[in-house]
Design an enzyme around this catalytic site. Structure first.
Site, PDB file in Angstrom:
ATOM      1  CB  CYS A   1      -2.097   4.663   4.191  1.00 35.92           C
ATOM      2  SG  CYS A   1      -3.445   4.022   3.190  1.00 35.92           S
ATOM      3  CB  SER A   2      -0.747   0.903   6.752  1.00 35.45           C
ATOM      4  OG  SER A   2      -1.882   1.501   7.362  1.00 35.45           O
ATOM      5  CB  CYS A   3      -4.771  -0.539   2.435  1.00 35.66           C
ATOM      6  SG  CYS A   3      -5.448   1.118   2.643  1.00 35.66           S
TER       7      CYS A   3
ATOM      8  CB  CYS B   1      -0.905   0.013   1.232  1.00 33.47           C
ATOM      9  SG  CYS B   1      -1.912   1.511   1.338  1.00 33.47           S
TER      10      CYS B   1
END
Lengths: 218, 112
Positions: free
Chosen positions: A126-128, A123
């Protein structure tokens, strides 16, 4: 803090937690500004009747119960059940739910590794991560280094994870979003013909479902 | 004229960076609580994951380097709740002061 050592697994060693991480004494240090903010926000939400403490405790239990073992069960079933595999590749959310995993509104897409193609998920914004199936992402998944480089030089990144792919294998990198998350369906290892679904699941690592690793050899 | 390439700081894909740091940690209770608060606030319709991201992105690159993942999350959760009028800035500040007076560690600062 009692340390519970597990010696049944090569990945766990002395001084490391059951998830293979070093322990750190977060709850023992001086109270931080952000910890105070967490307590304040939580108390205000409870006092204003938006949440009750039991909901918070339950949500933590739900999240703690999610682990790569859930994804491993899905992968192992796909390895032995061609119809399930077809359903997984068509709609990984529905196929995971079929196995009893509550993955919420997450739109999950499974991408298949073959002899010719290797998939990697990231991702960049971000941090998906497929957290509802695999649990919370590892710290490295959220770093600037992984997010920046996975889409530009995936082969170099994979080598840092100990995976040196032949040039003949295409590398496909999938950039996740909040609404669309990926998991890798790794290729079934050679020499696993006689294994049960449960034995196969034990070969499936977290990293093999992110694409930074391969399943264990039996 | 600006040298800006049109990206904001969080849009990291394709940038140059060093080796991937492999060290990790087990999440502490305060971090798990922040994760739970975010999920529950989303379920209650108090704000959305897009609201969380917007607040994190608006903190800027400095915050990304300086604060940990869940520190940024609680800041963003708080920002969204303030904007939604769930509580006031004064209520937050007063409560954070009270909490500081309860004790020097996270465990001791819990209510009651």
């Amino acid at each position: 803090m009692p340390h519970d050592h597990h010696d049944h697994d090569d990945y766990h060693h002395e001084g490391m937690s059951s998830s293979g991480h070093p322990y750190r004494a977060d709850n023992d240090g001086p109270l931080t500004y952000w910890q105070r903010m967490e307590i304040a926000v939580r108390e205000l939400l409870v006092e204003k009747s938006h949440l009750i403490p039991a909901q918070i405790a339950t949500q933590i239990e739900v999240m703690d119960a999610r682990s790569p073992a859930n994804g491993a069960a899905v992968v192992a079933r796909a390895w032995i059940d061609p119809d399930f595999k077809a359903r997984l590749l068509a709609d990984a959310s529905a196929a995971s739910r079929e196995m009893g995993f509550d993955i919420g509104p997450l739109n999950l897409i499974a991408v298949e590794n073959t002899a010719d193609a290797h998939n990697l998920i990231v991702c960049t914004l971000c941090s998906c991560y497929p957290r509802n199936l695999l649990g919370l992402p590892p710290d490295w998944y959220k770093t600037r280094e992984y997010r920046s480089r996975a889409v530009r030089e995936p082969r170099a990144v994979l080598r840092e994870f100990g995976l040196d792919l032949a040039e003949s294998v295409a590398v496909r990198v999938h950039d996740s979003t909040a609404d669309m998350r990926y998991m890798v369906l790794p290729a079934r290892p050679e020499g696993t013909e006689g294994l049960s679904q449960e034995q196969l699941a034990s070969l499936v690592t977290r990293d093999s479902m992110i694409g930074t690793g391969l399943p264990r050899q039996p | 004229m600006s040298d800006w390439d049109g990206r904001r700081w969080h849009d990291m894909g394709g940038q140059a960076a060093g080796p991937v740091p492999m060290e990790g940690h087990d999440f502490a209770l305060w971090e798990k609580r922040i994760d739970a608060l975010m999920v529950l606030c989303g379920q209650k319709g108090l704000f959305t994951v897009d609201g969380l991201r917007r607040a994190i992105e608006d903190m800027g690159e400095d915050a990304f380097e300086k604060y940990s993942y869940y520190e940024r999350w609680i800041a963003a959760v708080n920002q969204n709740l303030l904007e939604a009028g769930i509580y006031s800035l004064e209520e937050l500040a007063t409560r954070m002061d009270e909490i500081a007076a309860r004790g020097p560690t996270y465990a001791e600062a819990q209510h009651g």
